[in-house]
Design a protein around this motif. Structure first.
Motif, PDB file in Angstrom:
ATOM      1  N   ALA A 227       0.669  -0.948  -0.360  1.00 25.79           N
ATOM      2  CA  ALA A 227       0.120   0.115  -0.418  1.00 25.79           C
ATOM      3  C   ALA A 227       0.737   0.859   0.184  1.00 25.79           C
ATOM      4  O   ALA A 227       0.261   2.370  -0.542  1.00 25.79           O
ATOM      5  CB  ALA A 227      -0.881   0.104   1.022  1.00 25.79           C
ATOM      6  N   GLN A 228       1.714   0.980   0.658  1.00 25.60           N
ATOM      7  CA  GLN A 228       2.964   2.265   0.794  1.00 25.60           C
ATOM      8  C   GLN A 228       3.091   2.955  -0.703  1.00 25.60           C
ATOM      9  O   GLN A 228       3.382   4.313  -1.427  1.00 25.60           O
ATOM     10  CB  GLN A 228       3.623   2.779   1.485  1.00 25.60           C
ATOM     11  CG  GLN A 228       3.615   2.393   3.389  1.00 25.60           C
ATOM     12  CD  GLN A 228       4.833   2.169   4.451  1.00 25.60           C
ATOM     13  OE1 GLN A 228       5.787   1.511   4.076  1.00 25.60           O
ATOM     14  NE2 GLN A 228       4.987   3.095   4.553  1.00 25.60           N
ATOM     15  N   GLN A 229       3.312   1.662  -1.232  1.00 27.23           N
ATOM     16  CA  GLN A 229       4.020   1.636  -2.871  1.00 27.23           C
ATOM     17  C   GLN A 229       3.334   2.585  -3.820  1.00 27.23           C
ATOM     18  O   GLN A 229       3.348   3.108  -4.824  1.00 27.23           O
ATOM     19  CB  GLN A 229       4.520   0.985  -3.310  1.00 27.23           C
ATOM     20  CG  GLN A 229       5.721  -0.802  -2.403  1.00 27.23           C
ATOM     21  CD  GLN A 229       7.230   0.199  -3.091  1.00 27.23           C
ATOM     22  OE1 GLN A 229       7.815   0.719  -4.161  1.00 27.23           O
ATOM     23  NE2 GLN A 229       7.762   0.907  -1.311  1.00 27.23           N
ATOM     24  N   VAL A 230       1.996   1.919  -3.661  1.00 31.85           N
ATOM     25  CA  VAL A 230       0.856   2.459  -4.582  1.00 31.85           C
ATOM     26  C   VAL A 230       1.057   3.936  -4.209  1.00 31.85           C
ATOM     27  O   VAL A 230       1.079   4.472  -5.139  1.00 31.85           O
ATOM     28  CB  VAL A 230      -0.560   1.681  -3.800  1.00 31.85           C
ATOM     29  CG1 VAL A 230      -1.379   2.828  -4.667  1.00 31.85           C
ATOM     30  CG2 VAL A 230      -0.372  -0.364  -4.491  1.00 31.85           C
ATOM     31  N   SER A 231       0.811   3.993  -2.477  1.00 31.26           N
ATOM     32  CA  SER A 231       0.777   5.492  -2.393  1.00 31.26           C
ATOM     33  C   SER A 231       1.564   6.829  -2.760  1.00 31.26           C
ATOM     34  O   SER A 231       1.592   7.480  -3.349  1.00 31.26           O
ATOM     35  CB  SER A 231       0.728   5.802  -0.386  1.00 31.26           C
ATOM     36  OG  SER A 231      -0.737   5.050  -0.526  1.00 31.26           O
ATOM     37  N   ALA A 232       2.994   6.083  -2.830  1.00 28.35           N
ATOM     38  CA  ALA A 232       4.008   7.053  -3.237  1.00 28.35           C
ATOM     39  C   ALA A 232       4.008   6.947  -4.955  1.00 28.35           C
ATOM     40  O   ALA A 232       4.328   7.961  -5.524  1.00 28.35           O
ATOM     41  CB  ALA A 232       5.722   5.879  -2.956  1.00 28.35           C
ATOM     42  N   THR A 233       3.668   6.226  -5.691  1.00 25.90           N
ATOM     43  CA  THR A 233       3.820   6.256  -7.127  1.00 25.90           C
ATOM     44  C   THR A 233       2.281   6.948  -7.204  1.00 25.90           C
ATOM     45  O   THR A 233       2.698   7.415  -8.242  1.00 25.90           O
ATOM     46  CB  THR A 233       3.445   4.449  -7.999  1.00 25.90           C
ATOM     47  OG1 THR A 233       4.586   3.573  -7.437  1.00 25.90           O
ATOM     48  CG2 THR A 233       3.205   4.656  -8.953  1.00 25.90           C
ATOM     49  N   ALA A 234       1.009   6.593  -6.622  1.00 25.59           N
ATOM     50  CA  ALA A 234       0.513   7.918  -6.725  1.00 25.59           C
ATOM     51  C   ALA A 234       0.825   9.506  -6.503  1.00 25.59           C
ATOM     52  O   ALA A 234       1.213  10.342  -7.426  1.00 25.59           O
ATOM     53  CB  ALA A 234      -0.583   7.847  -5.657  1.00 25.59           C
ATOM     54  N   SER A 235       1.164   9.350  -6.164  1.00 23.13           N
ATOM     55  CA  SER A 235       2.340  10.831  -5.516  1.00 23.13           C
ATOM     56  C   SER A 235       2.755  11.440  -6.494  1.00 23.13           C
ATOM     57  O   SER A 235       2.720  12.663  -7.127  1.00 23.13           O
ATOM     58  CB  SER A 235       3.011  10.702  -3.944  1.00 23.13           C
ATOM     59  OG  SER A 235       1.988  10.699  -3.013  1.00 23.13           O
ATOM     60  N   GLU A 236       3.956  10.397  -7.092  1.00 21.89           N
ATOM     61  CA  GLU A 236       4.713  10.626  -7.708  1.00 21.89           C
ATOM     62  C   GLU A 236       3.669  11.232  -9.682  1.00 21.89           C
ATOM     63  O   GLU A 236       4.281  12.243 -10.287  1.00 21.89           O
ATOM     64  CB  GLU A 236       5.920  10.038  -8.476  1.00 21.89           C
ATOM     65  CG  GLU A 236       6.468   9.355  -7.500  1.00 21.89           C
ATOM     66  CD  GLU A 236       7.531   7.849  -7.321  1.00 21.89           C
ATOM     67  OE1 GLU A 236       7.014   6.790  -8.424  1.00 21.89           O
ATOM     68  OE2 GLU A 236       7.973   7.903  -6.606  1.00 21.89           O
ATOM     69  N   THR A 237       2.564  10.036  -9.323  1.00 20.86           N
ATOM     70  CA  THR A 237       2.571  10.471 -10.817  1.00 20.86           C
ATOM     71  C   THR A 237       1.507  11.988 -10.828  1.00 20.86           C
ATOM     72  O   THR A 237       1.551  12.484 -11.399  1.00 20.86           O
ATOM     73  CB  THR A 237       1.412   9.478 -10.948  1.00 20.86           C
ATOM     74  OG1 THR A 237       2.414   7.940 -10.921  1.00 20.86           O
ATOM     75  CG2 THR A 237       0.512   9.723 -12.553  1.00 20.86           C
ATOM     76  N   SER A 238       0.877  12.077  -9.185  1.00 20.27           N
ATOM     77  CA  SER A 238       0.425  13.372  -9.619  1.00 20.27           C
ATOM     78  C   SER A 238       1.141  14.888  -9.430  1.00 20.27           C
ATOM     79  O   SER A 238       1.165  15.426  -9.754  1.00 20.27           O
ATOM     80  CB  SER A 238      -0.200  13.313  -8.100  1.00 20.27           C
ATOM     81  OG  SER A 238       0.539  13.300  -7.371  1.00 20.27           O
ATOM     82  N   THR A 239       2.773  14.532  -9.107  1.00 19.71           N
ATOM     83  CA  THR A 239       3.682  15.153  -8.868  1.00 19.71           C
ATOM     84  C   THR A 239       3.674  16.090 -11.204  1.00 19.71           C
ATOM     85  O   THR A 239       4.431  16.986 -10.795  1.00 19.71           O
ATOM     86  CB  THR A 239       5.055  15.241  -7.775  1.00 19.71           C
ATOM     87  OG1 THR A 239       4.411  14.667  -6.522  1.00 19.71           O
ATOM     88  CG2 THR A 239       5.756  16.093  -8.116  1.00 19.71           C
ATOM     89  N   VAL A 240       4.493  14.851 -11.087  1.00 26.99           N
ATOM     90  CA  VAL A 240       5.033  15.152 -12.632  1.00 26.99           C
ATOM     91  C   VAL A 240       3.732  15.657 -13.657  1.00 26.99           C
ATOM     92  O   VAL A 240       3.635  16.073 -14.098  1.00 26.99           O
ATOM     93  CB  VAL A 240       4.903  13.562 -13.078  1.00 26.99           C
ATOM     94  CG1 VAL A 240       5.158  13.417 -14.810  1.00 26.99           C
ATOM     95  CG2 VAL A 240       6.025  12.501 -12.569  1.00 26.99           C
ATOM     96  N   GLU A 241       2.235  15.270 -13.148  1.00 35.26           N
ATOM     97  CA  GLU A 241       1.197  15.789 -13.963  1.00 35.26           C
ATOM     98  C   GLU A 241       0.824  16.612 -13.460  1.00 35.26           C
ATOM     99  O   GLU A 241       0.774  17.400 -14.457  1.00 35.26           O
ATOM    100  CB  GLU A 241       0.004  15.130 -13.135  1.00 35.26           C
ATOM    101  CG  GLU A 241      -0.324  13.822 -14.027  1.00 35.26           C
ATOM    102  CD  GLU A 241      -1.421  13.206 -13.643  1.00 35.26           C
ATOM    103  OE1 GLU A 241      -2.470  13.150 -12.841  1.00 35.26           O
ATOM    104  OE2 GLU A 241      -1.227  12.047 -14.459  1.00 35.26           O
ATOM    105  N   CYS A 242       0.962  17.314 -12.494  1.00 36.68           N
ATOM    106  CA  CYS A 242       1.229  18.686 -12.276  1.00 36.68           C
ATOM    107  C   CYS A 242       2.371  19.631 -12.736  1.00 36.68           C
ATOM    108  O   CYS A 242       2.285  21.241 -12.762  1.00 36.68           O
ATOM    109  CB  CYS A 242       0.697  19.063 -10.650  1.00 36.68           C
ATOM    110  SG  CYS A 242      -0.329  18.577 -10.038  1.00 36.68           S
TER     111      CYS A 242
END
Length: 77
Positions: free
Chosen positions: A61-76
């Protein structure tokens, strides 16, 4: 000796991510024996299987959260 080398390797996917259900199913089949091996190793080391499995779920779950955070940072950006 490093026990992690005894688990095996992860085979590459034969389906593309756009084939979502087949891709996900294939990933489950690829990782299941590796996960079973990892849990067996934890039990052999003295850990309770349920605790080890729960810990792996937490770490996943931590990995999923980290991946989601990285994706949203890149999209922003």
């Amino acid at each position: 000796m490093n026990k992690m080398t005894e688990i095996g390797s992860v085979p590459p996917p034969t389906h593309s991510p756009s084939q979502f259900l087949a891709y996900e199913t294939e990933c489950r089949h690829a990782l299941k024996p590796l996960l079973t091996g990892l849990l067996d190793m934890a039990v052999s080391a003295g850990w309770n299987r349920r605790t080890a499995a729960s810990t792996l779920m937490f770490l996943a779950a931590q990995q999923v959260s980290a991946t989601a955070s990285e994706t949203s940072t890149v999209e922003c950006n």
